[in-house]
Design an enzyme around this catalytic site. Structure first.
Site, PDB file in Angstrom:
ATOM      1  CD  GLU A   1      34.177 -80.081 114.749  1.00 52.25           C
ATOM      2  OE1 GLU A   1      35.341 -79.811 114.356  1.00 52.25           O
ATOM      3  OE2 GLU A   1      33.167 -79.495 114.312  1.00 52.25           O
TER       4      GLU A   1
ATOM      5  CD  GLU B   1      31.132 -76.610 116.156  1.00 56.10           C
ATOM      6  OE1 GLU B   1      31.483 -76.367 114.973  1.00 56.10           O
ATOM      7  OE2 GLU B   1      31.923 -76.947 117.050  1.00 56.10           O
TER       8      GLU B   1
ATOM      9  CD  GLN C   1      32.385 -69.602 117.152  1.00 59.94           C
ATOM     10  OE1 GLN C   1      32.738 -68.653 117.827  1.00 59.94           O
ATOM     11  NE2 GLN C   1      33.201 -70.579 116.816  1.00 59.94           N
TER      12      GLN C   1
END
Length: 531
Positions: free
Chosen positions: A203, A322, A381
């Protein structure tokens, strides 16, 4: 926050949602019957095991009291929680991204190797916590072997760069004979870890990121890092450049163009990150799959633009490393601040509802539908932190609602992803406009002949009658039909009750003469297997 503080707000939100549901149901543009046709002649691409990846970051309790808790009743000699290992295997995870996430942008990998009592304690600036480094690189590789998953490592391109990436690659992958490979052997890992999957930072477009860079700055650094890593290990590596942190970033699109212009010849993937939150309007939340579908289409367009400009035949694919439901507005576990630097605080510990699980199932459907361009994905996660698995320190581990659609899809999506012809009624959402009520994908295993259909009814009030033409497949019979739903879509699992709502047989599903019929409940995820 105490339950008494949240109950009135939750009741008001439920009432508001119920009111909006009633008004929007009238806006359906067709009767609630959907049809689809599938054929083995129309294939999108293979089911990729890498689609079922997950993510372990040094964030909150994901590592400490998550996967790792020495002294726990189920822990092995290395401190890994056996109950979490069992659930990880049942979840069907294929790859696990590590060690971040935001954490990696300030991480010194050498802090986490060697004797645990000699490892330095550091401040983690990303999550305002104290990192003991009791779990590090070699430890994680040991956990991966026990869990039966492939490691997906990230390198620090925030505060570090080319040399650090080459060093950690040498430590991991060279058999011996160099300073760093011999150091690994001295630390107890005689055989190389042979890590092939590497993320070039995380990111880096985000101003919150340690070492945040412009697209040009990051693109040059990522390209030179990839070039140097390939000098060590060549084409055995699969390298992921950082894409945008989400479609709402002001630089989305231009970031992809600039980064890929620099890195296209050196990398295999560009990353995509996207999270979804229930703002209180259930219809909008259930449209998440349609929103992800648009995001993937936009990224594909940016990749293909650079490919065309470069006049190359090489393809760069998407690593959606993600994705999840993340209730960012939740006050349950705020991030520490000021002089408070706790070890493994409870952070981002969302409690997932039945509706959240339906959304997760729909997002997996969307990823599978794009298997020709999305070659890898990571549910963020794995444990405790916006996760399908929860643990109590010293206590039990249990499944959140989102565990179920992920585990069943991972277990039964096999062979080829089919291109479906779908006709579905649509409904109107306040934020996203018209959205199909049915979201579906089917897989076909040529070896066994099995066909598996995954379907979501996004309607909040009405069942959806499904009529599927599967006459192109010979010799099918109904093997199993299960659905995940509940009269209260806001029900969530707890340590005390994680089994009241589970996938259950779907009544009334039938297969006859090449036609599958079923009635999908409102706000439901369904799997139907034929063979």
């Amino acid at each position: 926050m105490a339950p008494s503080d949240t109950q009135p707000a939750a009741t008001a939100a439920t009432a508001a949602t119920a009111s909006l549901t009633a008004s929007l149901t009238a806006s359906l543009t067709a009767s609630l019957t959907a049809s689809l046709t599938a054929s083995p002649a129309f294939v999108v691409g293979p089911v990729r095991r890498e689609t079922f990846g997950s993510f372990v970051e040094h964030l909150g309790r994901c590592v400490y009291t998550g996967i790792y808790e020495p002294g726990h009743a189920t822990a092995d000699e290395a401190g890994w929680r056996g109950d979490v290992l069992d659930l990880t295997r049942e979840l069907g995870v294929s790859t696990v991204r590590y060690p971040g996430g935001n954490f990696v942008s300030g991480y010194r990998w050498e802090d986490g190797i060697g004797p645990k009592n000699e490892r330095p304690v550091r401040l983690d600036l990303a999550w305002h916590s104290t990192e003991t480094n009791h779990v590090g690189l070699d430890d994680f590789m040991d956990w991966c072997r026990k869990a039966g998953v492939e490691p997906m490592m990230a390198v620090n391109l925030g505060t570090r760069g080319v040399q650090d990436a080459v060093d950690v690659l040498e430590y991991c992958n060279l058999a011996g004979g160099t300073a760093l490979s011999d150091l690994r052997r001295k630390n107890g890992s005689e055989e190389p870890h042979n890590v092939t999957f590497w993320c070039l930072g995380n990111e880096m477009d985000g101003p919150w990121q340690i070492g945040h860079k412009t697209a040009q700055e990051y693109g040059r650094l990522a390209s030179e890092t990839a070039r140097a890593m390939r000098m060590v290990a060549g084409d055995t590596l699969r390298l992921v450049a950082c894409g945008s942190s989400g479609p709402r970033m002001a630089t989305f699109g231009e970031w992809e163009r600039a980064v890929l212009t620099e890195t296209y010849d050196m990398v295999d993937y560009i990353s995509a990150h996207q999270y979804f939150e229930n703002s209180g309007v259930l219809e909008d939340h259930l449209a998440a799959g349609a929103v992800m579908d648009q995001f993937i289409g936009d990224i594909v367009a940016h990749i293909d633009h650079v490919k065309s400009v470069k006049k190359t035949s090489k393809d760069v694919h998407i690593s959606f490393d993600e994705w999840n439901v993340w209730h960012m507005g939740s006050p349950r576990t705020p991030i520490p601040s000021g002089t408070d630097w706790p070890e493994a605080p409870a952070l981002l510990e969302d409690l997932y509802t039945v509706a959240d699980a339906v959304v997760v199932g729909d997002l997996l459907i969307t990823l599978l539908r794009h298997t020709d361009r999305v070659h890898s994905a990571s549910l963020a996660q794995l444990v405790n932190v916006i996760a399908p698995i929860m643990t109590a320190p010293g206590g039990a581990a249990w499944k959140q609602t989102t565990f179920h659609p992920f585990a069943l899809t991972s277990a039964h999506a096999r062979g080829d992803v089919l291109q479906l012809a779908v006709e579905s009624p649509r409904y109107v959402t306040p934020e996203h406009g018209e959205v199909p009520a049915l979201s579906a994908v089917a897989t076909h295993d040529p070896e066994t002949g099995h066909v598996t259909l995954f379907a979501v009814n996004r309607s909040t009030a009405e069942p959806l009658r499904l009529d599927a033409d599967l006459s192109a497949f010979a010799g099918l019979g109904l093997l199993e039909a299960v659905t995940f739903t509940n009269e209260d879509p806001l029900w969530h699992a707890t340590e005390q009750d994680s089994t009241s709502v589970l996938p259950a047989p779907l009544d009334g599903a039938a297969y006859d003469g090449g036609r599958l019929t079923a009635e999908l409940p409102p706000v439901s995820w369904t799997m139907i297997r034929l063979g």
